[in-house]
Design an enzyme around this catalytic site. Structure first.
Site, PDB file in Angstrom:
ATOM      1  N   GLU A   3       0.840  -1.200   0.000  1.00 14.71           N
ATOM      2  CA  GLU A   3       0.000   0.000   0.000  1.00 14.71           C
ATOM      3  C   GLU A   3       0.878   1.254   0.000  1.00 14.71           C
ATOM      4  O   GLU A   3       1.935   1.291   0.621  1.00 14.71           O
ATOM      5  CB  GLU A   3      -0.876  -0.005   1.256  1.00 14.71           C
ATOM      6  CG  GLU A   3      -1.774   1.217   1.410  1.00 14.71           C
ATOM      7  CD  GLU A   3      -2.533   1.232   2.732  1.00 14.71           C
ATOM      8  OE1 GLU A   3      -3.573   1.910   2.793  1.00 14.71           O
ATOM      9  OE2 GLU A   3      -2.096   0.568   3.694  1.00 14.71           O
ATOM     10  N   LYS A  35      -9.703   2.569  -2.194  1.00 13.90           N
ATOM     11  CA  LYS A  35      -9.897   1.981  -0.865  1.00 13.90           C
ATOM     12  C   LYS A  35     -11.258   2.364  -0.295  1.00 13.90           C
ATOM     13  O   LYS A  35     -11.578   3.547  -0.135  1.00 13.90           O
ATOM     14  CB  LYS A  35      -8.775   2.456   0.061  1.00 13.90           C
ATOM     15  CG  LYS A  35      -8.741   1.799   1.439  1.00 13.90           C
ATOM     16  CD  LYS A  35      -7.538   2.326   2.229  1.00 13.90           C
ATOM     17  CE  LYS A  35      -7.367   1.650   3.564  1.00 13.90           C
ATOM     18  NZ  LYS A  35      -6.194   2.210   4.294  1.00 13.90           N
ATOM     19  N   CYS A  79      -5.560  -2.837   2.807  1.00 16.99           N
ATOM     20  CA  CYS A  79      -5.305  -2.684   4.234  1.00 16.99           C
ATOM     21  C   CYS A  79      -6.552  -2.775   5.114  1.00 16.99           C
ATOM     22  O   CYS A  79      -7.045  -3.856   5.376  1.00 16.99           O
ATOM     23  CB  CYS A  79      -4.529  -1.385   4.482  1.00 16.99           C
ATOM     24  SG  CYS A  79      -3.565  -1.395   6.025  1.00 16.99           S
TER      25      CYS A  79
END
Length: 260
Positions: A44, A110, A144
């Protein structure tokens, strides 16, 4: 077409808020992969580390890092994946970019911004789940904090591979370990997590624990903790077919819809 997919996992340190230096270091690591692979996965925010100062590192989809990724993907004849800070329509995104050798780009923003660090205050959350079709494999890219939300990863698309890229800190690494294995088992899919190592500009420590699991939750890699490493794992679609047909667990999932 081959039923196998060779995936290179790059577990690396990142230079804080320095895209040029990170591209240089990652070029070296990508070039050091000695055998042909189908997919290369970076962590990331691989150009900067997990920064809440997006204006310092943001790029556009026509910027230097995307040009670099196109070049490396073509050179290696591999799909390269990782997230970086993208500026678009006066907003900042933590965006996964998946660049194919042909130059085709698939993106995922995300969905779950990390409120504990204030990510939701500076980055715009994504709203769409993405399934990438590459070499007859259906790949679901996530980032994540998405890992903590199993409904978002629920395998309603019959995907074959779930990939998480992360800057997941050492202090909460036990959750990373448990949840990645759970995502593989509950979705009957290969699941790969790629995390960074080292210390970032906010003094947060990262210990890696990058990993690959098969559809039954068996670990497939030998990546070390707490240091840089690259490993290739070989995935086999026949394994997916064998266990999904034998066990049929996905046929018994609850029916519900998700609103975003």
């Amino acid at each position: 077409m081959s039923r196998e997919l060779k995936v290179a996992i790059i577990q690396t340190e990142l230079t804080w808020e320095n895209p040029e230096e990170n591209r240089r270091l990652l070029s070296y690591k990508i070039d050091a992969i000695l055998s042909p692979v189908d997919v290369i996965v970076l962590p990331e925010m691989f150009t900067s580390g997990f920064t809440m100062n997006p204006s310092a590192v943001a790029e556009t989809m026509e910027g230097e890092t995307l040009n670099w990724l196109r070049s490396k993907a073509k050179q290696r004849q591999a799909l390269i994946m990782g997230s970086l800070v993208i500026s678009e329509n006066n907003k900042f995104y933590n965006r996964m970019v998946c660049v194919e050798p042909s130059g085709t780009i698939t993106t995922y923003d995300k969905r779950h911004t990390f409120t504990l660090a204030g990510e939701h205050k500076v980055y715009t959350a994504g709203t769409e789940k993405v399934i990438l079709n590459y070499k007859d494999w259906k790949i679901c890219p996530l980032i994540c904090y998405d890992l903590r939300f199993p409904v978002w990863a629920r395998n309603t698309e019959n995907y074959d591979l779930l990939i998480y890229v992360a800057n997941w800190p050492k202090v909460r690494i036990s959750a990373w370990n448990a949840l990645l294995k759970a995502r593989a088992i509950e979705n009957m899919t290969y699941c790969i997590g790629v995390n960074r190592v080292g210390q970032d500009g906010n003094k947060h420590h990262y210990c890696g624990h990058s990993v690959a699991y098969d559809v039954l939750g068996n670990r497939m890699d030998n990546l070390p903790d707490n240091k840089e490493a690259t490993e290739i794992v070989i995935l086999d679609k026949d394994v997916i077919t064998k266990y999904r047909e034998k066990l049929n667990f996905l046929n018994d999932t609850d029916n519900f819809s998700l609103e975003v």
